[in-house]
Motif scaffolding. Structure first.
Motif, short mmCIF file in Angstrom:
data_model
loop_
_atom_site.label_atom_id
_atom_site.label_comp_id
_atom_site.label_asym_id
_atom_site.label_seq_id
_atom_site.Cartn_x
_atom_site.Cartn_y
_atom_site.Cartn_z
N ILE A 1 0.86 -1.18 0.00
CA ILE A 1 0.00 0.00 0.00
C ILE A 1 0.89 1.24 0.00
CG2 ILE A 1 -1.69 1.36 1.29
CD1 ILE A 1 -2.85 -1.24 2.32
N GLU A 2 0.63 2.14 -0.94
CA GLU A 2 1.32 3.42 -0.99
C GLU A 2 0.30 4.50 -0.66
OE1 GLU A 2 2.89 3.72 -4.92
OE2 GLU A 2 4.41 2.14 -4.62
N THR A 3 0.65 5.37 0.28
CA THR A 3 -0.28 6.40 0.73
C THR A 3 0.41 7.76 0.77
OG1 THR A 3 -1.57 4.86 2.09
CG2 THR A 3 -1.75 7.19 2.64
N GLU A 4 -0.30 8.77 0.30
CA GLU A 4 0.15 10.16 0.44
C GLU A 4 -0.98 10.92 1.11
OE1 GLU A 4 1.83 13.93 -2.23
OE2 GLU A 4 1.75 11.89 -3.05
N ALA A 5 -0.66 11.62 2.17
CA ALA A 5 -1.69 12.32 2.95
C ALA A 5 -1.27 13.76 3.20
CB ALA A 5 -1.92 11.61 4.29
N GLU A 6 -2.28 14.61 3.39
CA GLU A 6 -2.04 16.01 3.70
C GLU A 6 -2.95 16.43 4.83
OE1 GLU A 6 -2.28 20.48 1.69
OE2 GLU A 6 -2.25 18.69 0.42
N VAL A 7 -2.37 17.07 5.86
CA VAL A 7 -3.15 17.58 6.97
C VAL A 7 -2.51 18.87 7.45
CG1 VAL A 7 -1.90 16.14 8.64
CG2 VAL A 7 -4.14 17.08 9.24
N ASN A 8 -3.33 19.89 7.57
CA ASN A 8 -2.85 21.20 8.03
C ASN A 8 -1.63 21.69 7.24
OD1 ASN A 8 -4.85 21.20 10.02
ND2 ASN A 8 -3.53 20.14 11.48
N GLY A 9 -1.65 21.44 5.93
CA GLY A 9 -0.58 21.93 5.08
C GLY A 9 0.66 21.07 5.06
N GLN A 10 0.69 20.01 5.84
CA GLN A 10 1.85 19.12 5.86
C GLN A 10 1.52 17.83 5.13
OE1 GLN A 10 2.73 18.80 10.12
NE2 GLN A 10 4.48 20.15 9.83
N THR A 11 2.50 17.32 4.41
CA THR A 11 2.29 16.09 3.66
C THR A 11 3.13 14.95 4.25
OG1 THR A 11 4.04 16.63 2.08
CG2 THR A 11 1.80 17.33 1.53
N SER A 12 2.63 13.75 4.08
CA SER A 12 3.37 12.56 4.48
C SER A 12 3.18 11.50 3.41
CB SER A 12 2.88 12.03 5.84
OG SER A 12 1.53 11.61 5.75
N LYS A 13 4.19 10.68 3.25
CA LYS A 13 4.14 9.57 2.30
C LYS A 13 4.55 8.30 3.02
CE LYS A 13 5.23 12.34 -1.82
NZ LYS A 13 6.15 12.49 -2.98
N ALA A 14 3.91 7.20 2.66
CA ALA A 14 4.25 5.93 3.29
C ALA A 14 4.03 4.80 2.31
CB ALA A 14 3.41 5.70 4.55
N THR A 15 4.94 3.85 2.33
CA THR A 15 4.80 2.61 1.58
C THR A 15 4.95 1.47 2.57
OG1 THR A 15 5.71 3.53 -0.46
CG2 THR A 15 5.74 1.13 -0.22
N ILE A 16 3.98 0.58 2.59
CA ILE A 16 4.04 -0.55 3.50
C ILE A 16 3.86 -1.82 2.69
CG2 ILE A 16 1.58 -0.38 4.12
CD1 ILE A 16 2.50 -1.37 6.96
N THR A 17 4.78 -2.76 2.89
CA THR A 17 4.77 -4.04 2.20
C THR A 17 4.50 -5.14 3.21
OG1 THR A 17 6.38 -3.20 0.60
CG2 THR A 17 6.07 -5.58 0.70
N TYR A 18 3.46 -5.93 2.97
CA TYR A 18 3.05 -6.98 3.89
C TYR A 18 3.51 -8.35 3.40
CZ TYR A 18 -0.30 -3.43 5.54
OH TYR A 18 -0.89 -2.29 6.01
N PHE A 19 3.86 -9.22 4.36
CA PHE A 19 4.24 -10.58 4.01
C PHE A 19 4.06 -11.47 5.25
CE2 PHE A 19 7.89 -8.11 5.28
CZ PHE A 19 8.63 -8.93 6.12
N ASP A 20 4.27 -12.75 5.08
CA ASP A 20 4.15 -13.73 6.18
C ASP A 20 2.79 -13.67 6.86
OD1 ASP A 20 6.67 -14.65 5.68
OD2 ASP A 20 7.63 -13.67 7.39
N TYR A 21 1.74 -13.53 6.08
CA TYR A 21 0.40 -13.59 6.66
C TYR A 21 0.17 -14.95 7.33
CZ TYR A 21 -1.48 -9.26 4.61
OH TYR A 21 -1.76 -7.95 4.30
N ASN A 22 -0.42 -14.90 8.54
CA ASN A 22 -0.79 -16.10 9.30
C ASN A 22 0.40 -16.98 9.65
OD1 ASN A 22 -3.61 -15.46 9.25
ND2 ASN A 22 -3.67 -16.16 7.13
N ALA A 23 1.60 -16.40 9.68
CA ALA A 23 2.80 -17.13 10.10
C ALA A 23 2.81 -17.30 11.62
CB ALA A 23 4.04 -16.39 9.64
N ASP A 24 3.64 -18.21 12.08
CA ASP A 24 3.80 -18.44 13.52
C ASP A 24 4.77 -17.40 14.09
OD1 ASP A 24 3.85 -19.41 16.08
OD2 ASP A 24 5.08 -21.17 15.62
N ILE A 25 4.23 -16.29 14.54
CA ILE A 25 5.03 -15.19 15.07
C ILE A 25 4.80 -15.08 16.58
CG2 ILE A 25 5.42 -12.68 14.97
CD1 ILE A 25 4.29 -12.78 12.10
N GLN A 26 5.88 -14.95 17.32
CA GLN A 26 5.81 -14.85 18.77
C GLN A 26 6.22 -13.45 19.21
OE1 GLN A 26 4.62 -17.50 20.59
NE2 GLN A 26 4.41 -18.56 18.60
#
Length: 223
Positions: A193-218
């Motif tokens: 997911i790539e997201t670009e947001a603007e609030v009160n004149g400020q911008t932010s960008k984020a890219t999040i890559t998901y993997f290992d869905y339903n893996a055995d994570i502790q």
């Protein structure tokens, strides 16, 4: 450590984790909810109904995942942030960056700088987790998001369906976010997911890559 400075970053990461969880339906204030709903009234009319349904189903599938790992790369207030994220349902997170690390379990959260000593944060993390993992987000997406189908693509040699969507008045603020999501054909889960947001004149960008869905994570409390 200045916990007040760390809290916005903590919220930002949690907001990105579930892709669209910044929607105004997560507000604690009933008045803010009403204002956001009024401002967004009719916004979903511009959406392709099939695209809207496809995105909502993918977000719902992610909310129901037992676990996942993710990589977050973002720019906020002209600062670049890179983090790895682990999640175990219903309320365990492990976030690690180059200079800090955070563990969240239920209502408790701990953080440390680099490899220093752990400190418990004086916050109720459960309320924030509940706000960004609220199943009502699906209703909010269906009502107010502007969604369109971009088409087929591949990511890491896997077939994907790509959507673009816009959300306004994020969390009852003046925020507008534009996102692009890659949903895997095989599991119907968001993988990028790539997201670009603007609030009160400020911008932010984020890219999040998901993997290992339903893996055995502790994820355990720090020692």
């Amino acid at each position: 450590m200045n916990h007040s400075n760390r809290l916005p970053a903590f919220l930002l990461v949690l907001a990105v984790i579930t892709a669209a969880c910044n929607a105004p339906g997560t507000q604690n204030s009933a008045g803010a909810n009403r204002n956001a709903a009024n401002a967004n009234a009719g916004a979903g009319a511009a959406s392709d109904p099939r695209a809207l349904d496809g995105l909502a189903q993918a977000i719902n599938a992610q909310l129901n995942a037992r676990s996942f790992r993710a990589r977050l790369d973002s720019i906020f207030n002209n600062q670049e942030v890179a983090r790895t994220i682990e999640f175990v349902a219903p309320d365990r997170f492990h976030l690690k960056g180059e200079s800090d690390e955070t563990i969240i379990i239920g209502s408790k959260a701990w953080t440390r700088q680099a490899s220093g000593a752990w400190q418990e944060l004086p916050i109720d993390a459960s309320r924030m987790i509940a706000s960004v993992r609220d199943p009502k987000i699906i209703d909010e997406i269906r009502r107010s998001a502007e969604v369109k189908l971009v088409g087929p693509d591949t990511l890491d040699a896997k077939p994907m369906t790509v959507y673009e969507y816009t959300l306004r008045n994020v969390m009852g603020t003046n925020m507008t976010s534009h996102s692009k999501a890659w949903i895997a054909v095989a599991d119907n889960l968001p993988h990028r997911i790539e997201t670009e947001a603007e609030v009160n004149g400020q911008t932010s960008k984020a890219t999040i890559t998901y993997f290992d869905y339903n893996a055995d994570i502790q994820i355990a409390p720090p020692k």
